[in-house]
Scaffold this motif. Structure first.
Motif, PDB file in Angstrom:
ATOM      1  N   ILE A 150      18.020  54.858  76.578  1.00 34.97           N
ATOM      2  CA  ILE A 150      16.983  54.450  75.626  1.00 34.97           C
ATOM      3  C   ILE A 150      16.049  55.615  75.312  1.00 34.97           C
ATOM      4  O   ILE A 150      15.692  55.853  74.148  1.00 34.97           O
ATOM      5  CB  ILE A 150      16.193  53.249  76.172  1.00 34.97           C
ATOM      6  CG1 ILE A 150      17.101  52.013  76.253  1.00 34.97           C
ATOM      7  CG2 ILE A 150      14.972  52.951  75.300  1.00 34.97           C
ATOM      8  CD1 ILE A 150      16.456  50.813  76.906  1.00 34.97           C
ATOM      9  N   LEU A 151      15.671  56.368  76.322  1.00 32.82           N
ATOM     10  CA  LEU A 151      14.792  57.516  76.091  1.00 32.82           C
ATOM     11  C   LEU A 151      15.502  58.576  75.246  1.00 32.82           C
ATOM     12  O   LEU A 151      14.871  59.201  74.371  1.00 32.82           O
ATOM     13  CB  LEU A 151      14.343  58.105  77.427  1.00 32.82           C
ATOM     14  CG  LEU A 151      13.312  57.275  78.192  1.00 32.82           C
ATOM     15  CD1 LEU A 151      13.121  57.815  79.604  1.00 32.82           C
ATOM     16  CD2 LEU A 151      11.970  57.252  77.449  1.00 32.82           C
ATOM     17  N   MET A 152      16.775  58.817  75.476  1.00 37.22           N
ATOM     18  CA  MET A 152      17.514  59.774  74.646  1.00 37.22           C
ATOM     19  C   MET A 152      17.572  59.283  73.204  1.00 37.22           C
ATOM     20  O   MET A 152      17.437  60.074  72.254  1.00 37.22           O
ATOM     21  CB  MET A 152      18.916  59.981  75.207  1.00 37.22           C
ATOM     22  CG  MET A 152      18.955  60.727  76.530  1.00 37.22           C
ATOM     23  SD  MET A 152      20.638  60.839  77.238  1.00 37.22           S
ATOM     24  CE  MET A 152      21.454  61.883  76.014  1.00 37.22           C
ATOM     25  N   ARG A 153      17.777  57.993  73.027  1.00 43.31           N
ATOM     26  CA  ARG A 153      17.792  57.435  71.676  1.00 43.31           C
ATOM     27  C   ARG A 153      16.435  57.621  71.011  1.00 43.31           C
ATOM     28  O   ARG A 153      16.349  57.973  69.822  1.00 43.31           O
ATOM     29  CB  ARG A 153      18.163  55.956  71.757  1.00 43.31           C
ATOM     30  CG  ARG A 153      18.294  55.274  70.413  1.00 43.31           C
ATOM     31  CD  ARG A 153      18.653  53.802  70.574  1.00 43.31           C
ATOM     32  NE  ARG A 153      18.862  53.182  69.273  1.00 43.31           N
ATOM     33  CZ  ARG A 153      17.891  52.740  68.485  1.00 43.31           C
ATOM     34  NH1 ARG A 153      16.628  52.821  68.893  1.00 43.31           N
ATOM     35  NH2 ARG A 153      18.166  52.209  67.310  1.00 43.31           N
ATOM     36  N   ARG A 154      15.367  57.401  71.770  1.00 43.37           N
ATOM     37  CA  ARG A 154      14.019  57.576  71.217  1.00 43.37           C
ATOM     38  C   ARG A 154      13.765  59.036  70.839  1.00 43.37           C
ATOM     39  O   ARG A 154      13.151  59.327  69.813  1.00 43.37           O
ATOM     40  CB  ARG A 154      12.968  57.094  72.224  1.00 43.37           C
ATOM     41  CG  ARG A 154      12.910  55.579  72.378  1.00 43.37           C
ATOM     42  CD  ARG A 154      11.710  55.195  73.225  1.00 43.37           C
ATOM     43  NE  ARG A 154      11.583  53.750  73.383  1.00 43.37           N
ATOM     44  CZ  ARG A 154      10.532  53.144  73.956  1.00 43.37           C
ATOM     45  NH1 ARG A 154       9.527  53.879  74.431  1.00 43.37           N
ATOM     46  NH2 ARG A 154      10.483  51.836  74.050  1.00 43.37           N
ATOM     47  N   TRP A 155      14.251  59.972  71.686  1.00 49.07           N
ATOM     48  CA  TRP A 155      14.045  61.387  71.354  1.00 49.07           C
ATOM     49  C   TRP A 155      14.783  61.753  70.066  1.00 49.07           C
ATOM     50  O   TRP A 155      14.253  62.466  69.208  1.00 49.07           O
ATOM     51  CB  TRP A 155      14.516  62.285  72.500  1.00 49.07           C
ATOM     52  CG  TRP A 155      14.366  63.745  72.144  1.00 49.07           C
ATOM     53  CD1 TRP A 155      15.282  64.527  71.507  1.00 49.07           C
ATOM     54  CD2 TRP A 155      13.215  64.566  72.350  1.00 49.07           C
ATOM     55  NE1 TRP A 155      14.780  65.786  71.313  1.00 49.07           N
ATOM     56  CE2 TRP A 155      13.517  65.843  71.816  1.00 49.07           C
ATOM     57  CE3 TRP A 155      11.971  64.355  72.947  1.00 49.07           C
ATOM     58  CZ2 TRP A 155      12.615  66.900  71.865  1.00 49.07           C
ATOM     59  CZ3 TRP A 155      11.074  65.415  72.988  1.00 49.07           C
ATOM     60  CH2 TRP A 155      11.393  66.659  72.453  1.00 49.07           C
ATOM     61  N   ALA A 156      16.020  61.285  69.929  1.00 49.27           N
ATOM     62  CA  ALA A 156      16.796  61.593  68.733  1.00 49.27           C
ATOM     63  C   ALA A 156      16.095  61.074  67.483  1.00 49.27           C
ATOM     64  O   ALA A 156      16.122  61.709  66.425  1.00 49.27           O
ATOM     65  CB  ALA A 156      18.200  60.997  68.847  1.00 49.27           C
ATOM     66  N   HIS A 157      15.445  59.920  67.599  1.00 48.91           N
ATOM     67  CA  HIS A 157      14.710  59.377  66.455  1.00 48.91           C
ATOM     68  C   HIS A 157      13.415  60.154  66.230  1.00 48.91           C
ATOM     69  O   HIS A 157      13.065  60.491  65.086  1.00 48.91           O
ATOM     70  CB  HIS A 157      14.398  57.904  66.678  1.00 48.91           C
ATOM     71  CG  HIS A 157      13.791  57.243  65.466  1.00 48.91           C
ATOM     72  ND1 HIS A 157      12.429  57.198  65.241  1.00 48.91           N
ATOM     73  CD2 HIS A 157      14.373  56.618  64.412  1.00 48.91           C
ATOM     74  CE1 HIS A 157      12.197  56.577  64.103  1.00 48.91           C
ATOM     75  NE2 HIS A 157      13.356  56.217  63.586  1.00 48.91           N
ATOM     76  N   PHE A 158      12.712  60.473  67.305  1.00 48.13           N
ATOM     77  CA  PHE A 158      11.449  61.211  67.202  1.00 48.13           C
ATOM     78  C   PHE A 158      11.662  62.594  66.589  1.00 48.13           C
ATOM     79  O   PHE A 158      10.927  63.012  65.689  1.00 48.13           O
ATOM     80  CB  PHE A 158      10.816  61.342  68.595  1.00 48.13           C
ATOM     81  CG  PHE A 158       9.836  62.472  68.735  1.00 48.13           C
ATOM     82  CD1 PHE A 158       8.571  62.386  68.178  1.00 48.13           C
ATOM     83  CD2 PHE A 158      10.189  63.631  69.417  1.00 48.13           C
ATOM     84  CE1 PHE A 158       7.655  63.433  68.305  1.00 48.13           C
ATOM     85  CE2 PHE A 158       9.298  64.676  69.557  1.00 48.13           C
ATOM     86  CZ  PHE A 158       8.029  64.592  68.987  1.00 48.13           C
TER      87      PHE A 158
END
Length: 854
Positions: A580-588
């Motif tokens: 989830i954190l990796m997904r959030r970073w990719a979006h950020f």
């Protein structure tokens, strides 16, 4: 004789324009690309006016022959417009059709020579339509019987195999059309025809080559041979001439090679400009990503086992869609693109390149890698200007060795689309010295496209054809887990209504007695004390920035090396917060909304095969990146690799990469990680209350059938103690401040040697023996694994690195609460190691703290 190559419709016009352009490129304002060799060796090329435009010269690194005729229109050593390459082959095929007549052409079979003429032979078959096609191969295929073979005496690799799916392909009585790039001595053709004619005699043969360079002494051998076997043998070429070799040319050539061979450098002999192009780019390596072709199911990748008219029609129908997917994956500003084939895999990359050329505004060129060792000299009068060297990556029958890509470095390409078959999509391909890495050192963008290797009779994917698709859609919050529905989809079944918990001591005894597997039950959820919760919050405050940097770094590595739009697949449950954190970073950082799923993997039982089937049906397996929280000794890393091999054998689905991306890799077990430091990841401090209120996964025969996902429970009743969103938000809040540090850390990682050393596994084996445990499964290295021991198993001891600080505060508190000794150890490769009570029974009382032997 001369011939202007042409193809059908617009392709023919484009071929003529591109051919004219290549004469300018290769002639380099009037300099023939064979002049360097001609001047130094005294080699002469005499004959048709077209020869200098068609051919250059280079020096072989081969003791059998000094010179190499380098074709400018074959698409092997010299990048060329695909319409030119295809047009020359099709034009030759049309001439053969005119020679044979329609009736005989319909009965013809075309045979191409590996590796150089496999693509040319395909193109001749296209021009001859509706001829079937087969090419020789140097790759044995298990389970496929040889229908013949022959030797190519002057080659660096001499043996050719014939492996048709249907031996009747060679047994017919229609004309056999043999295609090679050059007809030099005639030995190879004579060897072939002699071997085949003994087994499958026929009345007519046609030899096809781009150029006929036989000496006067060899010119009459073909007619003599035809009379000898009692068959007609015709010759069709695009141009003819003679290569005149002075005395002692072999020795002089070897001396030249020795004099000009550059000393080994890293990367070897890759610097220097290409023809009419700027020097190789300095600076950081380019990106490497996969592109999904969606190659038609069951369509052969080429003519190794035969390629029919029906196969050709299927390919023609699929080409526009596959080219469109490549175009979509290319950078918007890519103006000069190379499609790079792979050794014998020439035709599929050529047709993809041709379709790309027809549908995009980019300048598209095509060439392939090769086994042929050639000297590279950066001179306009020499045909091979630069050389990329990389190890073989398709497990060749003749063992490991060097492979080459010529005239790619320094040629000014903005992107390279490397096309390989799945047999060559191996760890060696993706090694630091593999082909994509070599390309990325000189080209800003590298795309990898994998064509399924066709093996006659191989099972097709059962999940796609034999097994009904009964798998449900992923579970999502808030119905299952406290995560938002877009954060993760759980490829699990909900077992929340089933009583699965057992006291820790009972579970440990059953597991160690061999009466139960740890995945058949669940430990009672640990309820943290107020003091422990305070430690969690303090640890999160302290480590959030460090976690943000590690999340950003591993995500950037994944986006650069694995796929521009990866499908994140977390190994439930420790991997899920990290995914989830990796997904959030990719979006950020990049505005990407990446798919993210969680699947079950069980030590000793493998990964959930039904979850893999669901993923393969909905995504390209090549885009899947498996994610976990951290590595200990690497057991799950090995488990996943073995499980994916088994899955490929049973289901026939290829493309899943066993490399796990982790936040922390203290055990040095993977290449894709954010850090190798062994530090406290707060999500390891708790169980479900930091993992979306989901239990660890369950695999039990009475609950999980052969067509079910593995199971897990959703502890809705613990919602009041849930810290899952707080953990994610605390780390995500540090993303903006971590950007510069992530850029630096990712750059360092991408340029570093990240090959696993498995030092963690070695340390675990040593500890297991030193402490008399004799079972590596009872040794859990690292902060995360030690915490799990304290929360879920019966701990015996904790080994702590001397001087370890706040990262172990929560471990020390848990040890105090459970009466477990903490032993400080010098030179421990991890911050701590948790030891599970060996041979545990509830009556264990040994004076040394160990169990009484059963």
């Amino acid at each position: 004789m001369t011939e202007s190559a042409h193809a059908e419709g617009n392709a023919g016009e484009r071929a003529d324009r591109a051919a004219a352009g290549v004469r300018v490129d290769r002639a380099a304002a009037g300099v023939w690309s064979g002049s360097w060799v001609a001047e130094r060796l005294g080699v002469e090329l005499a004959g048709d006016e077209a020869l200098p435009a068609l051919l250059g010269l280079a020096l072989r690194r081969n003791p059998k022959r000094a010179h190499l005729l380098v074709s400018n229109v074959l698409g092997k050593h010299v990048p060329q417009s695909p319409s030119v390459v295809y047009g020359h082959g099709v034009a030759l095929g049309r001439r053969v059709r005119d020679l044979l007549g329609a009736e005989e052409a319909a009965r013809a079979v075309v045979l191409g020579y590996a590796e150089t003429a496999t693509g040319l032979g395909h193109c001749v078959a296209d021009g001859l339509r509706p001829a079937a096609y087969l090419h020789s191969t140097r790759r044995p295929v298990a389970g496929i019987a040889r229908a013949g073979g022959f030797e190519e005496s002057h080659s660096h690799a001499t043996s050719h195999l014939l492996l048709p799916r249907d031996p009747e392909l060679l047994a017919g009585d229609g004309p056999l059309v043999l295609v090679d790039d050059e007809f030099s001595t005639g030995n190879t053709v004579l060897n072939t025809v002699r071997a085949l004619h003994e087994r499958y005699p026929r009345e007519r043969y046609v030899v096809v080559a781009l150029v006929d360079t036989r000496s006067p002494a060899d010119a009459g051998r073909l007619d003599e041979f035809a009379r000898e076997i009692g068959a007609r043998v015709d010759l069709v070429t695009a141009a003819s001439g003679t290569v005149r070799l002075p005395p002692g040319v072999l020795e002089k050539g070897q001396e030249l090679v020795a004099r000009h061979e550059a000393p080994p450098v890293e990367p070897p002999t890759e610097q220097g400009g290409g023809p009419g192009a700027p020097p190789a780019r300095p600076g950081p390596a380019g990106s490497v990503a996969r592109v999904r072709l969606r190659w038609p199911d069951g369509l052969p990748d080429g003519g190794r086992h035969g390629f029919t008219t029906a196969h050709r029609e299927r390919l023609e129908a699929a080409l526009p869609g596959m080219a469109a997917r490549i175009a979509e994956a290319l950078p918007a500003d890519a103006r000069r693109v190379l499609v790079l084939g792979f050794e014998e895999l020439m035709y599929a990359p050529l047709r993809l390149a041709h379709a790309l050329e027809e549908t995009t505004g980019a300048e598209v060129r095509y060439s392939t890698t090769t086994r042929s060792p050639v000297l590279a000299v950066d001179d306009p009068g020499y045909a091979i200007r630069t050389r990329l060297v990389f190890p073989a990556h398709d497990d060749p029958a003749d063992g490991p060795g060097e492979r080459y890509a010529y005239n790619v470095a320094g040629a000014g390409f903005d992107a390279v689309v490397a096309v390989v078959d799945s047999a060559a999509d191996t760890p060696a391909l993706h090694a630091p010295d593999g082909l994509p890495a070599r390309l990325a050192a000189h080209v800003p963008h590298v795309l990898l496209a994998v064509v399924p290797s066709y093996v006659p009779g191989a099972p097709r994917a059962p999940h796609a054809h034999e097994r009904p698709s009964m798998l449900p859609e992923p579970l999502r919050g808030p119905a299952f887990s406290s995560y938002a529905p877009d954060e993760v989809g759980w490829l699990l079944q909900d077992l929340s209504d089933v009583t699965l918990e057992a006291p820790t001591e009972e579970r440990e005894e059953a597991i160690q007695r061999g009466g139960a597997h740890y995945a058949e039950s669940l430990p009672v959820e640990y309820q943290p004390s107020e003091q422990y919760q305070q430690l969690f919050h303090a640890a999160l405050d302290t480590s959030a920035a460090r976690l943000a940097r590690a999340v950003g770094a591993v995500t950037e590595v994944v986006l650069t090396e694995r796929s521009p739009r990866p499908v994140l697949v977390s190994l439930a449950r420790a991997g899920t917060p990290v995914g989830i954190l990796m997904r959030r970073w990719a979006h950020f950082r990049h505005g990407l909304d990446l798919p993210h799923y969680a699947v079950s993997i069980v030590r000793g039982r493998g990964i959930d095969a039904n979850a893999l089937r669901w993923l393969a049906e909905h995504h390209d397996p090549a885009d899947v990146v498996f994610v976990d929280g951290w590595t200990g000794k690497g057991a799950i890393t090995r488990e996943l690799a073995a499980a994916l091999r088994d899955f490929e054998d049973t289901d026939g689905v290829t493309g899943f990469d066993p490399e796990i991306a982790v936040l922390a890799d203290p055990g040095s077990c993977v290449r894709t990680y954010g850090t190798r430091d062994d530090f406290l990841i707060p999500s390891a401090c708790l169980n479900s209350t930091v993992s979306g209120l989901i239990s660890r996964t369950v695999l039990r025969a009475d609950l999980v059938g052969p067509h079910d996902f593995h199971g897990a429970k959703f502890y809705r009743e613990l919602a009041g103690a849930d810290l899952s969103p707080a953990f994610l938000d605390a780390v995500s809040a540090r993303f903006p401040d971590a950007t510069d540090a992530v850029d630096a850390q990712a750059k360092e990682l991408l340029s570093a040697d990240r090959a696993p050393t498995w030092e963690g596994w070695a340390a675990v084996e040593r500890i297991s023996e030193e402490y008399g445990i004799h079972d590596v499964n009872l040794v859990k290295p690292g902060v995360g694994e030690t915490t799990r021991v304290m929360l879920r198993r019966v701990p015996w001891k904790v080994l702590a690195r001397a001087g370890a600080g706040a990262d172990l505060d929560h471990v020390r508190l848990l040890a105090e609460q459970r009466g477990v000794p903490v032993e400080e150890v010098d030179d421990l490769p991890y911050t701590c190691v948790g030891l599970i009570h060996p041979r545990y029974t509830r009556g264990a009382t040994g004076a040394d703290g160990r169990a009484v032997a059963l």
